[in-house]
Enzyme design. Structure first.
Site, short mmCIF file in Angstrom:
data_model
loop_
_atom_site.label_atom_id
_atom_site.label_comp_id
_atom_site.label_asym_id
_atom_site.label_seq_id
_atom_site.Cartn_x
_atom_site.Cartn_y
_atom_site.Cartn_z
N GLY A 33 2.75 -1.23 4.21
CA GLY A 33 2.77 0.19 3.88
C GLY A 33 4.20 0.66 3.64
O GLY A 33 4.77 0.49 2.57
N GLY A 34 4.81 1.25 4.68
CA GLY A 34 6.14 1.85 4.56
C GLY A 34 7.17 0.94 3.90
O GLY A 34 7.95 1.37 3.04
N SER A 48 2.97 -2.13 10.29
CA SER A 48 4.41 -2.15 10.55
C SER A 48 5.05 -3.49 10.22
O SER A 48 6.01 -3.90 10.88
CB SER A 48 4.71 -1.72 12.00
OG SER A 48 4.28 -0.38 12.20
N GLY A 72 1.90 2.24 10.66
CA GLY A 72 2.82 3.37 10.53
C GLY A 72 3.47 3.80 11.83
O GLY A 72 4.09 4.85 11.91
N HIS A 124 -9.69 1.02 4.58
CA HIS A 124 -8.42 1.22 5.27
C HIS A 124 -8.64 2.16 6.45
O HIS A 124 -9.44 3.09 6.38
CB HIS A 124 -7.37 1.79 4.31
CG HIS A 124 -6.01 1.82 4.91
ND1 HIS A 124 -5.61 2.82 5.77
CD2 HIS A 124 -4.97 0.95 4.82
CE1 HIS A 124 -4.37 2.54 6.17
NE2 HIS A 124 -3.97 1.43 5.61
N ASN A 150 0.87 -1.18 0.00
CA ASN A 150 0.00 0.00 0.00
C ASN A 150 0.91 1.23 0.00
O ASN A 150 1.50 1.56 1.02
CB ASN A 150 -0.89 -0.03 1.25
CG ASN A 150 -1.73 1.22 1.40
OD1 ASN A 150 -1.80 2.05 0.48
ND2 ASN A 150 -2.39 1.36 2.54
N TRP A 151 1.00 1.85 -1.16
CA TRP A 151 1.92 2.98 -1.28
C TRP A 151 1.37 4.26 -0.65
O TRP A 151 2.10 5.25 -0.55
CB TRP A 151 2.23 3.24 -2.76
CG TRP A 151 3.24 2.29 -3.35
CD1 TRP A 151 3.89 1.28 -2.70
CD2 TRP A 151 3.72 2.28 -4.70
NE1 TRP A 151 4.74 0.65 -3.57
CE2 TRP A 151 4.66 1.24 -4.80
CE3 TRP A 151 3.44 3.05 -5.83
CZ2 TRP A 151 5.33 0.95 -5.99
CZ3 TRP A 151 4.10 2.76 -7.01
CH2 TRP A 151 5.04 1.72 -7.09
N LYS A 152 0.10 4.27 -0.30
CA LYS A 152 -0.54 5.49 0.25
C LYS A 152 -0.28 6.67 -0.68
O LYS A 152 -0.24 6.48 -1.90
CB LYS A 152 -0.04 5.73 1.68
CG LYS A 152 -0.16 4.45 2.53
CD LYS A 152 -0.04 4.64 3.99
CE LYS A 152 -0.24 3.30 4.68
NZ LYS A 152 -0.23 3.40 6.12
N GLU A 175 -5.67 -5.18 10.16
CA GLU A 175 -4.67 -4.16 10.44
C GLU A 175 -5.01 -3.43 11.73
O GLU A 175 -5.84 -2.51 11.73
CB GLU A 175 -4.62 -3.14 9.30
CG GLU A 175 -4.24 -3.73 7.97
CD GLU A 175 -3.67 -2.68 7.02
OE1 GLU A 175 -2.55 -2.88 6.54
OE2 GLU A 175 -4.34 -1.66 6.78
N GLU A 177 -7.03 4.56 7.59
CA GLU A 177 -6.84 6.00 7.31
C GLU A 177 -8.07 6.57 6.61
O GLU A 177 -8.42 7.73 6.83
CB GLU A 177 -5.56 6.20 6.49
CG GLU A 177 -4.32 6.03 7.36
CD GLU A 177 -3.07 5.56 6.64
OE1 GLU A 177 -3.01 5.64 5.39
OE2 GLU A 177 -2.15 5.09 7.33
P1 PGA Z 1 2.54 0.24 7.57
O1 PGA Z 1 1.13 0.45 6.84
O2 PGA Z 1 3.11 -1.06 7.06
O3 PGA Z 1 3.38 1.42 7.15
O4 PGA Z 1 2.27 0.20 9.03
C1 PGA Z 1 0.26 -0.62 6.61
C2 PGA Z 1 -1.02 -0.14 5.99
O5 PGA Z 1 -1.47 0.96 6.33
O6 PGA Z 1 -1.66 -0.82 5.15
#
Ligand code: PGA
Length: 252
Positions: A238-239, A217, A177, A101, A9-11, A171, A103
């Protein structure tokens, strides 16, 4: 049979140029299904590289990377300024979409009712759906993890859906994050609960065949320990999905 996934997930990261550079050098050799959820603005760039790559290498040599969108509106088209149409995304070549998600839920006020409409419309438009669920820290600390996850699942999913195009990503919000990863036991406990809930609500076949990914994470240094636990079918990253070498490590 349940599929095993590596999903990125590149956001809101990467330009078209960065997207092209990433995908041109990312050639995972794996049996796992690899999906990258890209920002809508770089969808075209991503799809062009993936289409050119599979024509050049042929399927089978390296895994075909699938491209997904991170969000879309719950109508196909119309007066919805700034929104993304799932129908158009699919017609361009996107095959997956994230729904719910955390967010989207917390920063953009997406409700359970919204996720229900999006799952239904995304499937109707031909997309596969990765539904994200997970509890906040205060919900976990007050012992409500299962209750929250069940509510999110019940709101969005139904028995008559095409389950071959649905995956679930657990998640925990407090792990996204933050660098705070769930312990393998915490992740597996909730995944096992989700699988049991699927069985009770939609039967054995749905429960056994639906992939449940962990996200929050996940990093090259911690995922193997989580992956070894029961009911973990892959990762939503994500990251650690922003760097080619880092994402490739999840594919080994
Ligand atoms: P993260 O993000 O790996 O940076 O914690 C995961 C996500 O939001 O899907």
């Amino acid at each position: 049979m349940r599929r095993s996934f590596v999903a990125g997930n590149w956001k809101m990261n990467k330009s078209p140029k960065e997207t092209r550079e990433f995908l041109k050098s990312f050639h995972p050799s794996t049996q796992k299904e690899v999906v990258i959820f890209v920002p809508a603005l770089v969808l075209s760039a991503a799809l062009d590289v993936v289409a050119a790559g599979s024509a050049a290498t042929g399927l089978g040599k390296s895994a075909q990377v699938k491209i997904g969108i991170q969000n879309f509106h719950f109508e196909k088209k119309g007066a919805f300024t700034g929104e993304t149409s799932p129908e158009v995304a699919h017609s361009m070549g996107a095959t997956w979409a994230l729904v719910g998600h955390s967010e989207r839920r917390s920063l953009f006020h997406e409700t359970d009712e919204d996720t229900k409409k999006k799952v239904a419309l995304g499937l109707e438009c031909g997309l596969s759906i990765m539904l994200c669920v997970g509890e906040t820290l205060s919900e976990r600390e007050s012992g409500r993890t299962n209750e929250v996850v069940e509510r999110q699942l019940a709101a969005a999913l139904g028995a008559s859906m095409d389950w071959s195009r649905i995956a679930i990503a657990y998640e925990p919000v407090w792990a996204i994050g933050t660098g705070k990863v769930a312990t393998p036991e915490q992740a597996s406990e909730t995944h096992t609960h989700i699988r049991l809930w699927l069985k009770q609500n939609f039967g054995d076949a749905v429960s056994e065949n639906t992939s449940i990914l962990y996200g929050g994470s996940a990093k090259p240094e911690n995922f193997l320990e989580i992956a070894a636990k029961p009911n973990i079918d892959g990762f939503l990253i994500g990251g650690a999905s922003l760097d080619v070498a880092s994402l490739a490590k999840f594919c080994n």
